[in-house]
Design an enzyme around this catalytic site. Structure first.
Site, PDB file in Angstrom:
ATOM      1  N   ASP A  33       0.846  -1.183   0.000  1.00 35.73           N
ATOM      2  CA  ASP A  33       0.000   0.000   0.000  1.00 35.73           C
ATOM      3  C   ASP A  33       0.888   1.241   0.000  1.00 35.73           C
ATOM      4  O   ASP A  33       1.975   1.230   0.593  1.00 35.73           O
ATOM      5  CB  ASP A  33      -0.918   0.016   1.228  1.00 35.73           C
ATOM      6  CG  ASP A  33      -2.167   0.872   1.008  1.00 35.73           C
ATOM      7  OD1 ASP A  33      -3.263   0.297   0.899  1.00 35.73           O
ATOM      8  OD2 ASP A  33      -2.035   2.100   0.947  1.00 35.73           O
ATOM      9  N   ILE A  60       2.109   1.488  -6.879  1.00 32.13           N
ATOM     10  CA  ILE A  60       2.002   0.539  -7.993  1.00 32.13           C
ATOM     11  C   ILE A  60       2.384   1.178  -9.326  1.00 32.13           C
ATOM     12  O   ILE A  60       2.599   0.471 -10.313  1.00 32.13           O
ATOM     13  CB  ILE A  60       0.592  -0.086  -8.094  1.00 32.13           C
ATOM     14  CG1 ILE A  60      -0.479   0.988  -8.354  1.00 32.13           C
ATOM     15  CG2 ILE A  60       0.268  -0.888  -6.840  1.00 32.13           C
ATOM     16  CD1 ILE A  60      -1.851   0.407  -8.699  1.00 32.13           C
ATOM     17  N   ALA A  82      -5.660  -1.948  -5.292  1.00 26.07           N
ATOM     18  CA  ALA A  82      -5.176  -0.572  -5.245  1.00 26.07           C
ATOM     19  C   ALA A  82      -5.935   0.295  -6.232  1.00 26.07           C
ATOM     20  O   ALA A  82      -5.924   0.023  -7.432  1.00 26.07           O
ATOM     21  CB  ALA A  82      -3.677  -0.528  -5.543  1.00 26.07           C
ATOM     22  N   THR A 100      -3.472   6.105 -11.258  1.00 23.49           N
ATOM     23  CA  THR A 100      -3.468   4.917 -10.399  1.00 23.49           C
ATOM     24  C   THR A 100      -4.250   3.766 -11.015  1.00 23.49           C
ATOM     25  O   THR A 100      -3.767   2.630 -11.094  1.00 23.49           O
ATOM     26  CB  THR A 100      -4.055   5.259  -9.017  1.00 23.49           C
ATOM     27  OG1 THR A 100      -3.242   6.245  -8.389  1.00 23.49           O
ATOM     28  CG2 THR A 100      -4.112   4.015  -8.133  1.00 23.49           C
ATOM     29  N   THR A 125     -15.621  -2.837 -10.129  1.00 22.03           N
ATOM     30  CA  THR A 125     -16.846  -2.301  -9.520  1.00 22.03           C
ATOM     31  C   THR A 125     -18.011  -2.369 -10.495  1.00 22.03           C
ATOM     32  O   THR A 125     -17.815  -2.324 -11.720  1.00 22.03           O
ATOM     33  CB  THR A 125     -16.627  -0.836  -9.104  1.00 22.03           C
ATOM     34  OG1 THR A 125     -17.875  -0.246  -8.714  1.00 22.03           O
ATOM     35  CG2 THR A 125     -16.050  -0.008 -10.257  1.00 22.03           C
ATOM     36  N   ASP A 126     -19.223  -2.444  -9.959  1.00 23.67           N
ATOM     37  CA  ASP A 126     -20.406  -2.413 -10.822  1.00 23.67           C
ATOM     38  C   ASP A 126     -20.626  -1.035 -11.449  1.00 23.67           C
ATOM     39  O   ASP A 126     -21.419  -0.888 -12.386  1.00 23.67           O
ATOM     40  CB  ASP A 126     -21.656  -2.845 -10.062  1.00 23.67           C
ATOM     41  CG  ASP A 126     -22.009  -1.954  -8.877  1.00 23.67           C
ATOM     42  OD1 ASP A 126     -21.249  -1.011  -8.570  1.00 23.67           O
ATOM     43  OD2 ASP A 126     -23.045  -2.217  -8.225  1.00 23.67           O
ATOM     44  N   GLU A 127     -19.899  -0.020 -10.975  1.00 25.01           N
ATOM     45  CA  GLU A 127     -20.076   1.323 -11.526  1.00 25.01           C
ATOM     46  C   GLU A 127     -19.613   1.424 -12.975  1.00 25.01           C
ATOM     47  O   GLU A 127     -19.965   2.384 -13.676  1.00 25.01           O
ATOM     48  CB  GLU A 127     -19.372   2.358 -10.655  1.00 25.01           C
ATOM     49  CG  GLU A 127     -20.010   2.491  -9.281  1.00 25.01           C
ATOM     50  CD  GLU A 127     -19.472   3.662  -8.492  1.00 25.01           C
ATOM     51  OE1 GLU A 127     -19.356   4.759  -9.061  1.00 25.01           O
ATOM     52  OE2 GLU A 127     -19.164   3.474  -7.301  1.00 25.01           O
ATOM     53  N   TYR A 153     -14.110   8.410 -12.038  1.00 23.60           N
ATOM     54  CA  TYR A 153     -13.753   7.197 -11.301  1.00 23.60           C
ATOM     55  C   TYR A 153     -14.164   5.942 -12.059  1.00 23.60           C
ATOM     56  O   TYR A 153     -13.343   5.054 -12.328  1.00 23.60           O
ATOM     57  CB  TYR A 153     -14.404   7.199  -9.911  1.00 23.60           C
ATOM     58  CG  TYR A 153     -14.471   5.822  -9.301  1.00 23.60           C
ATOM     59  CD1 TYR A 153     -13.302   5.094  -9.051  1.00 23.60           C
ATOM     60  CD2 TYR A 153     -15.689   5.215  -9.003  1.00 23.60           C
ATOM     61  CE1 TYR A 153     -13.361   3.813  -8.515  1.00 23.60           C
ATOM     62  CE2 TYR A 153     -15.755   3.948  -8.462  1.00 23.60           C
ATOM     63  CZ  TYR A 153     -14.589   3.242  -8.218  1.00 23.60           C
ATOM     64  OH  TYR A 153     -14.643   1.976  -7.705  1.00 23.60           O
ATOM     65  N   SER A 156     -12.226   5.357 -15.201  1.00 19.45           N
ATOM     66  CA  SER A 156     -10.864   4.846 -14.974  1.00 19.45           C
ATOM     67  C   SER A 156     -10.878   3.360 -14.628  1.00 19.45           C
ATOM     68  O   SER A 156      -9.997   2.610 -15.048  1.00 19.45           O
ATOM     69  CB  SER A 156     -10.173   5.652 -13.867  1.00 19.45           C
ATOM     70  OG  SER A 156     -10.753   5.408 -12.595  1.00 19.45           O
ATOM     71  N   LYS A 157     -11.881   2.919 -13.881  1.00 18.88           N
ATOM     72  CA  LYS A 157     -11.981   1.492 -13.556  1.00 18.88           C
ATOM     73  C   LYS A 157     -12.347   0.674 -14.796  1.00 18.88           C
ATOM     74  O   LYS A 157     -11.809  -0.425 -14.999  1.00 18.88           O
ATOM     75  CB  LYS A 157     -13.013   1.269 -12.447  1.00 18.88           C
ATOM     76  CG  LYS A 157     -12.580   1.756 -11.081  1.00 18.88           C
ATOM     77  CD  LYS A 157     -11.340   1.047 -10.556  1.00 18.88           C
ATOM     78  CE  LYS A 157     -11.625  -0.405 -10.215  1.00 18.88           C
ATOM     79  NZ  LYS A 157     -10.410  -1.066  -9.608  1.00 18.88           N
ATOM     80  N   VAL A 209     -27.455  14.205   2.829  1.00 21.27           N
ATOM     81  CA  VAL A 209     -27.994  13.232   1.879  1.00 21.27           C
ATOM     82  C   VAL A 209     -28.174  13.924   0.536  1.00 21.27           C
ATOM     83  O   VAL A 209     -28.817  14.971   0.450  1.00 21.27           O
ATOM     84  CB  VAL A 209     -29.342  12.670   2.374  1.00 21.27           C
ATOM     85  CG1 VAL A 209     -29.959  11.760   1.314  1.00 21.27           C
ATOM     86  CG2 VAL A 209     -29.148  11.915   3.684  1.00 21.27           C
ATOM     87  N   TYR A 210     -27.606  13.321  -0.530  1.00 19.30           N
ATOM     88  CA  TYR A 210     -27.720  13.907  -1.864  1.00 19.30           C
ATOM     89  C   TYR A 210     -29.162  13.898  -2.363  1.00 19.30           C
ATOM     90  O   TYR A 210     -29.873  12.881  -2.251  1.00 19.30           O
ATOM     91  CB  TYR A 210     -26.867  13.132  -2.860  1.00 19.30           C
ATOM     92  CG  TYR A 210     -25.384  13.403  -2.782  1.00 19.30           C
ATOM     93  CD1 TYR A 210     -24.885  14.698  -2.815  1.00 19.30           C
ATOM     94  CD2 TYR A 210     -24.484  12.350  -2.705  1.00 19.30           C
ATOM     95  CE1 TYR A 210     -23.528  14.942  -2.758  1.00 19.30           C
ATOM     96  CE2 TYR A 210     -23.111  12.576  -2.651  1.00 19.30           C
ATOM     97  CZ  TYR A 210     -22.645  13.878  -2.677  1.00 19.30           C
ATOM     98  OH  TYR A 210     -21.293  14.120  -2.622  1.00 19.30           O
ATOM     99  N   ARG A 217     -28.823   1.500  -4.098  1.00 15.32           N
ATOM    100  CA  ARG A 217     -27.577   0.737  -4.146  1.00 15.32           C
ATOM    101  C   ARG A 217     -27.834  -0.685  -3.658  1.00 15.32           C
ATOM    102  O   ARG A 217     -28.681  -0.915  -2.794  1.00 15.32           O
ATOM    103  CB  ARG A 217     -26.496   1.406  -3.279  1.00 15.32           C
ATOM    104  CG  ARG A 217     -26.140   2.838  -3.721  1.00 15.32           C
ATOM    105  CD  ARG A 217     -25.493   2.836  -5.095  1.00 15.32           C
ATOM    106  NE  ARG A 217     -25.135   4.176  -5.569  1.00 15.32           N
ATOM    107  CZ  ARG A 217     -25.842   4.876  -6.442  1.00 15.32           C
ATOM    108  NH1 ARG A 217     -26.986   4.390  -6.913  1.00 15.32           N
ATOM    109  NH2 ARG A 217     -25.425   6.062  -6.855  1.00 15.32           N
TER     110      ARG A 217
END
Length: 339
Positions: A33, A60, A82, A100, A125-127, A153, A156-157, A209-210, A217
């Site tokens: 890490d 990394i 990571a 990253t 991720t499921d995103e 985000y 990038s994933k 809360v948005y 979720r």
């Protein structure tokens, strides 16, 4: 076997290290890490005396250092946790997410190929699938759902996932990918919904809360996520993607109200704030593949998992206070500064 766990001092990585040492005590774990803001070395205190555990502070993206580590350790498996992972932070500063989550992934795969790693596993991720309509409750993300990202985000994933699959096809990398729904449980950094709300509620602070809190979720206890990753990286088919989800869909506002009820705090603490840019409406995973192919079943439902999680944070208030104050950043220097 010798397993490299990157991002090991973060929320999910920490829980995975403990899971592996408990369920596979014959294996050696090298925990890596960089110890950025969300990486807390104290998370790993419970395994630092285990002879099969070793911690390394490293980036990394640092190719030279990563290659040297791979040459010395000769890993059998790489499990890459990571990642920069907070959507709001990615909106404020996209570049660090790209460096990253994409370049770091490339360096790890190059090292895996160069030094003969038997399995590279990418934690995703499921995103990467985007979102689903709130009203379409019969729709779920499957492994064949097209990638359709909403934030820097998730983009990038998704880029990292595509790169992993390209390395499999082009270079013959033995790999697997797992995509999970929203995790909760011990050691989660309090920028995320559940620990943030627990921490604010215990201090009688407002709970932001948005929007109207109607985003949905699919909540997955981190223990169940770790058990799924373990199955995929050991027994999953080379080149395949596996979704890991809990079938625990909740509106964000209902999660917040559940926490307030468990803590005996008033709902008047809820404060509605301007919604996040590009806020995904609903996530929901179909975990049929991992259930039928690998025999995975979750241990927790949301009702049992959230109670246990709240109790963990209440019983570890010093951990939360140190994380939110930044005191934990001093820990690494105290432990390793003179070594």
């Amino acid at each position: 076997m010798k397993i490299l766990v990157t991002g090991a001092a973060g929320f999910i990585g920490t829980n995975f290290v403990y899971y592996e040492l408990e369920n596979h005590p014959e294996d050696q774990i090298v925990a890596l890490d960089l110890l950025t803001y969300a990486g807390n070395l104290k998370n790993l205190d419970g395994c630092k005396d285990n002879p099969n555990f070793k911690f390394v502070k490293m980036d990394i993206r640092d190719r030279e250092a990563i290659y040297k580590l791979f040459e010395e350790e000769q890993f059998d498996i790489v499990a890459n946790f990571a990642a920069e992972s907070h959507v709001d932070r990615s909106i404020e500063d996209p570049e660090v997410f790209l460096r990253t989550n994409i370049i770091g992934t490339e360096v790890l795969m190059d090292a895996s190929l160069k030094y003969g790693v038997k399995r590279y596993h990418q934690v995703s991720t499921d995103e990467v699938y985007g979102d689903l309509p709130l009203e379409a409750t019969d729709l779920f993300f499957t492994e064949s759902t097209p990638l359709h990202t909403s934030s820097p985000y998730s983009a990038s994933k998704a880029s990292g996932d595509l790169l992993v699959m390209a390395y499999h096809r082009t270079f013959g990398l033995n790999m697997s990918i797992s995509r999970c729904s929203n995790n909760y449980g011990p050691y989660q950094f309090p920028e995320k919904l559940i620990p943030l709300m627990i921490n604010n509620a215990r201090h009688d602070k407002n709970l932001p809360v948005y929007g109207e809190g109607l985003n949905v979720r699919d909540w997955l206890h981190v223990y169940d996520h770790c058990s799924g990753i373990d199955l995929v990286m050991r027994n999953g088919e080379n080149g395949e993607v596996y979704n890991i989800g809990g079938h625990n869909e909740r509106h964000n506002i209902d999660v917040v109200k559940t926490i307030l009820k468990e803590l005996d705090k008033p709902e008047s603490l809820i404060t509605y704030v301007t919604d996040r840019k590009g806020h995904d409406l609903r996530y929901a995973i179909d975990p049929t593949k991992i259930e039928t192919k690998l025999g995975w079943k979750p241990k927790y439902n949301f009702e049992s998992g959230i109670k246990e999680t709240i109790n963990w944070y209440l019983n570890n208030q010093q951990w939360m206070d140190e994380v939110t104050s930044g005191d934990y950043l001093k820990y690494y220097e105290e432990m390793y500064g003179n070594r």
